[in-house]
Design a protein around this motif. Structure first.
Motif, PDB file in Angstrom:
ATOM      1  N   HIS A 177       0.830  -1.193   0.000  1.00 15.00           N
ATOM      2  CA  HIS A 177       0.000   0.000   0.000  1.00 15.00           C
ATOM      3  C   HIS A 177       0.871   1.252   0.000  1.00 15.00           C
ATOM      4  O   HIS A 177       1.800   1.364   0.793  1.00 15.00           O
ATOM      5  N   GLY A 181      -2.585   5.656  -0.419  1.00 12.13           N
ATOM      6  CA  GLY A 181      -3.736   4.764  -0.346  1.00 12.13           C
ATOM      7  C   GLY A 181      -3.996   3.947  -1.600  1.00 12.13           C
ATOM      8  O   GLY A 181      -5.049   3.351  -1.748  1.00 12.13           O
TER       9      GLY A 181
ATOM     10  N   HIS B 237      -9.990   2.616  -4.665  1.00  8.15           N
ATOM     11  CA  HIS B 237      -8.950   2.001  -3.827  1.00  8.15           C
ATOM     12  C   HIS B 237      -9.519   1.263  -2.621  1.00  8.15           C
ATOM     13  O   HIS B 237      -8.908   1.206  -1.563  1.00  8.15           O
ATOM     14  N   ASN B 255     -11.355   3.848  -0.346  1.00 11.90           N
ATOM     15  CA  ASN B 255     -10.483   3.166   0.612  1.00 11.90           C
ATOM     16  C   ASN B 255     -11.223   2.490   1.753  1.00 11.90           C
ATOM     17  O   ASN B 255     -10.728   2.397   2.870  1.00 11.90           O
TER      18      ASN B 255
END
Lengths: 318, 318, 318
Positions: A177, A181, B237, B255
């Motif tokens: 990662h 992000g 993501h 995310n």
């Protein structure tokens, strides 16, 4: 690839003699022409004994890289490993290689697609719609139902049965990662090894190991829609029932029973002859020979007591 | 189809000028030659602004249909919508259209089946046994492993990886129910849009939107055996691990992390940077930036406390 | 096969007249030229009425075998049944038989693979990559999306929709266990019967019955990634949502609703019009017409109370 070029492509400077790097291995498993890495400090003991040509490593562990190996020092060694993994990943379909070698008495349906350098044993049946990838080996008398996909480099033993739609050797779920992000793929360079007399149900997904093998040992029987993540090792004669999910690097001893929809966290061990009841969620390593249930997991007896207790509390409140 | 004929086939009378109806849309999205509907009263505000040619609507909301739209009044507007949806559903395989347009440097295996009017970018790999349906678009450098099915009209971005056996664009689970307990299919007229740099594991199922798109945004990584229902939207993501199930119209921010075997109810939102631990069951909308667990869902800290409390209660009872 | 040869191959001696054995059946269903077995003593009442030619049976039940049937006495009758089942299992792909009979107006894509003696109705669509096994029958106007596998002997009704990647008729998870902990396959000799107007989502797995049929009744709608084990019976117009798992021999009445990720243990009945909330785990037979939740299962109201109680207990401890 020359180490100098590899390091340059990763944006890392190094000291020492240049050499040819042919692949990536674990600290323990890397050969003397391979790259390895240290990310989790709990493996620092293994660093001292590595034979790898070069080690991706954070600055604070650089001094622990043994003589003979070259330290590739970076603040984000795992991210750099992911970037390096792409370089060593094989192409999805080899363009050159031998046509499949098919043993006597085997019955391969029309419309089965093969990669290169495949070796099929004797008395094997492969039904329509299957894909058998590059360098796959399949043992004698194994039966593969339609629309199964076996990715490159995987090995299936003798007298196995693989039901329709199952996928063997898909990439493990591995990413480094970035600080922003994003997720950088760690190309999965291992394979899946299925030993003899294993049966795998329909529409399962068994991921290849990151650097080593995901291993299903002899005589294990797997039901439908089971997910087995990268680097798992399933002991002999285990029973993995419907919709079970095993996270990465889980190790089961022999004759483990996993009930329907049960699951495990990663990097843990389940002892031989343990039974996990349906829906049980294994969150840490457990001893063999016992029956467990619940999530978080506990001994099955305790789970029954817990349910009885909750029942009593509910009655009291009425 | 003329509105008069459509209404007749649904057994509905209407007042107003006849016109051509070309499809079905949501209250918000319907164009001026499309049919729409009001079923859930919480969307009544959107009714006032609809541009649809006609609106299926219960008697009590008939007056709220704006001028310019024609009210198709019925006691069971959703059931009538389902009946209408069949009329506008495309045939499963177009009989006419162009052969696939395949970009330079792409490597499409023998035995891949294409629908009509497919557009494949440059440097794409499509492995054996895949089906790429009518009007599908696939971006540059995407890799599709064997036996993947992409239904008509779906769009896959650049640099994606889709593992074997995965299905993109299957029908969402949408039915109207008759008083006799039968279920009338709401034909799913939307599609799936997968943005760039998305990876999807093996044997997943991602349903097409009912009228709009199911959307997987850039950089999201999905593990094996994941179920994503119609009209979901997954932010950039995000990490969706093995055997996760998302119910219809779930919206994830960027995310978001969903642990193994976790799931969500439908029509809810998960804020950006939220983490759902393994087995977490999301039952209502939650704020981003926190860690959750359990079913019903709670903050992870609270879940740990709950488990500790139950443990203490059990000890006391001994 | 002659009974004498069969018995010899199982290592069992018997008394009585030799005869031809053509298959295996349940105590109730076996014909007068079939083998049956008694393993679970709760079926001893059915033993008295069996018409089977021979019965595999433990010594203590040998005397209960009715006249006209021959007792094959063994300490491990289930293990011997498994051994016998292999003898009667058909080959995976018949080498002889008729080419598929395809009804008028059907649209079968190139590259669909058929077994022998298949019968396809009128107006059927079968998309690329499907495998339709030996002796399969498919009713009029059914639509089968790509890469579906239907195993030999299964029957699909009229106006069904089967989404991509689904497997119908894979082997049930049935094994006899040796004293050494190995698992001997009980070959699955039944089939799957899907009645009319059933829709099945993507990447499901529906196992064939061991000796009889797994049965999906008319109008039932099944979502994605659902696992239905051998010998299940699903009543008319039931709704089985995403990632549900039904263990073997579960019987659902009509219009049962199973929420997402719910599941059942085996050998139980769920009454008509019962609703199981998402994640509900059905552990014993339940009455119809009610709403259930939780694991272990309870009435939904009680589950809400339990959650409220736990919440209060947590607050108190602060």
């Amino acid at each position: 690839m020359r180490l100098s070029r590899l390091a340059e492509s990763l944006g890392i400077e190094f000291e020492g003699e240049d050499r040819e790097i042919t692949g990536i291995g674990t600290l323990k498993g890397a050969k003397c022409d391979e790259l390895t890495f240290l990310d989790n400090p709990k493996y620092i003991k293994e660093l001292a004994d590595t034979k790898a040509a070069a080690v991706l490593v954070a600055p604070r562990y650089a001094d622990a890289v043994p003589e003979g190996s070259i330290a590739l020092v970076d603040d984000e060694p795992y991210l750099k490993l992911a970037m390096a993994s792409e370089i060593f990943a094989p192409v999805p379909m080899k363009r050159e290689g031998k046509e499949p070698l098919i043993g006597e008495g085997s019955n391969v349906a029309e419309g089965v697609a093969f990669g290169k350098d495949v070796v099929i044993g004797e008395g094997v049946t492969i039904m329509p719609g299957c894909y058998i990838g590059d360098d796959v080996k399949i043992g004698d008398n194994t039966l593969i139902y339609p629309n199964v996909t076996i990715y490159h480099g995987c090995i299936v033993g003798k007298s196995c049965i693989i039901h329709a739609g199952t996928v063997i050797g898909s990439d493990g779920y591995g990413f480094a990662h970035t600080k922003e992000g994003r997720h950088v793929k760690l190309y999965q360079l291992g394979n899946v090894v299925v030993e003899d007399s294993v049966e795998i149900g329909a529409n399962c997904a068994i991921d290849r190991g990151t650097l080593d093998s995901t291993l299903i040992k002899e005589g294990t029987k797997i039901d439908n829609l089971v997910h087995i993540a990268h680097n798992c090792e399933i002991g002999e004669h285990s029973l993995i029932t419907g919709q079970v999910g095993l996270s990465g690097s889980t190790k089961l001893g022999r004759n483990v029973v996993m009930g329907g929809q049960s699951g495990t966290a990663g990097h843990l061990e389940i002892g031989a002859f343990a039974t996990i009841a349906a829906r049980g969620g294994v969150t840490k390593s457990i001893e063999g020979g016992r029956v467990y249930a619940g999530f978080p997991l506990m001994e099955h007896k305790r789970w029954l007591k817990l349910n009885a207790l909750l029942s009593r509390l509910l009655e009291k409140k009425k």
